[in-house]
Scaffold this active site. Structure first.
Site, PDB file in Angstrom:
ATOM      1  N   HIS A 297       6.514  -2.550   7.307  1.00 61.85           N
ATOM      2  CA  HIS A 297       5.552  -2.702   6.203  1.00 61.85           C
ATOM      3  C   HIS A 297       4.219  -2.020   6.547  1.00 61.85           C
ATOM      4  O   HIS A 297       3.603  -1.390   5.690  1.00 61.85           O
ATOM      5  CB  HIS A 297       5.327  -4.188   5.898  1.00 61.85           C
ATOM      6  CG  HIS A 297       6.554  -4.877   5.352  1.00 61.85           C
ATOM      7  ND1 HIS A 297       7.348  -4.316   4.384  1.00 61.85           N
ATOM      8  CD2 HIS A 297       7.125  -6.079   5.652  1.00 61.85           C
ATOM      9  CE1 HIS A 297       8.357  -5.140   4.098  1.00 61.85           C
ATOM     10  NE2 HIS A 297       8.244  -6.211   4.862  1.00 61.85           N
TER      11      HIS A 297
ATOM     12  N   ASP B  58      11.386   1.296  -0.946  1.00 65.85           N
ATOM     13  CA  ASP B  58      12.358   0.435  -0.270  1.00 65.85           C
ATOM     14  C   ASP B  58      12.695   1.002   1.112  1.00 65.85           C
ATOM     15  O   ASP B  58      12.650   2.215   1.312  1.00 65.85           O
ATOM     16  CB  ASP B  58      13.619   0.327  -1.143  1.00 65.85           C
ATOM     17  CG  ASP B  58      14.522  -0.800  -0.674  1.00 65.85           C
ATOM     18  OD1 ASP B  58      14.037  -1.748  -0.010  1.00 65.85           O
ATOM     19  OD2 ASP B  58      15.733  -0.739  -0.971  1.00 65.85           O
TER      20      ASP B  58
ATOM     21  N   LEU C   4      -7.342  10.444 -10.430  1.00 65.70           N
ATOM     22  CA  LEU C   4      -5.962   9.945 -10.339  1.00 65.70           C
ATOM     23  C   LEU C   4      -5.977   8.471 -10.709  1.00 65.70           C
ATOM     24  O   LEU C   4      -6.881   7.736 -10.306  1.00 65.70           O
ATOM     25  CB  LEU C   4      -5.450  10.102  -8.887  1.00 65.70           C
ATOM     26  CG  LEU C   4      -4.126   9.413  -8.538  1.00 65.70           C
ATOM     27  CD1 LEU C   4      -2.949  10.122  -9.220  1.00 65.70           C
ATOM     28  CD2 LEU C   4      -3.893   9.425  -7.023  1.00 65.70           C
TER      29      LEU C   4
HETATM   30  C1  FPP Z   1      10.652  -2.967   0.492  1.00 64.30           C
HETATM   31  O1  FPP Z   1      11.167  -2.827   1.772  1.00 64.30           O
HETATM   32  C2  FPP Z   1       9.212  -3.043   0.545  1.00 64.30           C
HETATM   33  C3  FPP Z   1       8.487  -4.129   0.162  1.00 64.30           C
HETATM   34  C4  FPP Z   1       9.064  -5.367  -0.354  1.00 64.30           C
HETATM   35  C5  FPP Z   1       7.044  -4.157   0.281  1.00 64.30           C
HETATM   36  C6  FPP Z   1       6.356  -2.887  -0.072  1.00 64.30           C
HETATM   37  C7  FPP Z   1       5.120  -2.821   0.714  1.00 64.30           C
HETATM   38  C8  FPP Z   1       4.651  -1.741   1.361  1.00 64.30           C
HETATM   39  C9  FPP Z   1       5.225  -0.405   1.261  1.00 64.30           C
HETATM   40  C10 FPP Z   1       3.490  -1.777   2.227  1.00 64.30           C
HETATM   41  C11 FPP Z   1       2.486  -2.701   1.854  1.00 64.30           C
HETATM   42  C12 FPP Z   1       1.513  -2.150   0.917  1.00 64.30           C
HETATM   43  C13 FPP Z   1       0.497  -2.896   0.506  1.00 64.30           C
HETATM   44  C14 FPP Z   1      -0.536  -2.350  -0.405  1.00 64.30           C
HETATM   45  C15 FPP Z   1       0.403  -4.292   0.964  1.00 64.30           C
HETATM   46  P1  FPP Z   1      12.139  -3.941   2.305  1.00 64.30           P
HETATM   47  O2  FPP Z   1      11.361  -4.917   3.099  1.00 64.30           O
HETATM   48  O3  FPP Z   1      12.927  -4.540   1.183  1.00 64.30           O
HETATM   49  O4  FPP Z   1      13.075  -3.080   3.217  1.00 64.30           O
HETATM   50  P2  FPP Z   1      14.631  -3.327   3.528  1.00 64.30           P
HETATM   51  O5  FPP Z   1      15.358  -3.174   2.221  1.00 64.30           O
HETATM   52  O6  FPP Z   1      14.956  -2.252   4.490  1.00 64.30           O
HETATM   53  O7  FPP Z   1      14.734  -4.711   4.106  1.00 64.30           O
END
Ligand code: FPP
Length: 234
Positions: A28, A11, A122
């Site tokens: 992202h 997150d 892994l």
């Molecule tokens: C949460 O941050 C993250 C996500 C919803 C997406 C997770 C994706 C990645 C780490 C990268 C992509 C990886 C692949 C394999 C596609 P958020 O957007 O909720 O952050 P915030 O809470 O600060 O808004």
């Protein structure tokens, strides 16, 4: 003892970007790089199983532009990363209700699993189109559609998306929030939980080591007392 399975709720990508005056997408993109470096760290620190919350069933309700961006990033990741996984012995499983994904992405997920199926260094699980409640409801519906009349906790596992994935020993959530967000509800029964103040793009080796050291300080009794701890199956 090292955790056998580390699960990660990644997150904070959006806030990482916004605080730098960048578009959320940049967070992202950076998050994907952190995911790859964390896979390297799992190899380095002898963690046999690692899972990542890539895209939840709830994430489909984000603005279409962000959903599309994340799906494109997922496609790129599969294209550019799979051969590296094969050469480094990383077995990939994509865990979720994959029927919710577009056909081409479903095919890529299957290809990634197929190409890495003999890898053994892994096991990396990517939760995509995943929701913990949805997984349990989907399992119940599979049972209802079968001839099976009753299940035990052990046999129920066979109906989960990835029965061979072990329970999560150490759950790490980055990004300052302290919640579970529907992540592997069945498999976190006795997880130790490490909440990191870092946003996911800033997660690094020091923070992983902090989480592992936290895990090592925990006395895991699984609801029992120390006297009959030897009977505990982990
Ligand atoms: C949460 O941050 C993250 C996500 C919803 C997406 C997770 C994706 C990645 C780490 C990268 C992509 C990886 C692949 C394999 C596609 P958020 O957007 O909720 O952050 P915030 O809470 O600060 O808004």
């Amino acid at each position: 003892m090292n955790p056998n399975h580390v699960g990660i709720i990644m997150d904070g990508n959006g806030r990482w970007a916004t605080e730098r005056g960048l578009e959320r997408f940049e967070g992202h993109k950076r998050g994907l790089e952190t995911l790859k470096s964390t896979v390297d760290l799992a190899l380095k620190h002898n963690i046999p199983h690692i899972s990542f919350f890539v895209f939840s069933t709830e994430n489909f309700f984000r603005p279409a532009k962000e959903v599309n961006f994340l799906m494109d990033l997922l496609k790129q990741a599969f294209f550019s990363y799979i051969d590296e996984c094969v050469s480094r012995g990383i077995k990939i499983k994509v865990v979720g209700n994959l029927s919710l994904l577009e056909d081409d992405i479903q095919r890529l997920c299957k290809t990634a699993e197929e190409k890495t199926k003999y890898c053994n260094n892994l096991k990396a699980y990517f939760a995509v189109a995943y929701g913990g409640r949805r997984e349990i409801v989907d399992a119940v519906n599979k049972i209802l559609a079968s001839q099976v009349k009753s299940v035990s906790e052990e046999s129920f596992r066979q109906y989960l998306y990835c029965p061979e994935m072990p329970d999560i020993d150490l759950l790490i959530r980055t990004g300052k929030e302290k919640r579970i967000s529907n992540y592997f509800l069945w498999q976190i029964q006795y997880s130790e939980i490490f909440f990191s103040e870092k946003y996911w793009p800033d997660f690094d080796e020091d923070e992983l080591v902090n989480a592992i050291n936290f895990f090592k300080t925990r006395e895991r009794r699984f609801g029992r007392v120390m006297d009959n701890f030897a009977n505990v199956k982990n």
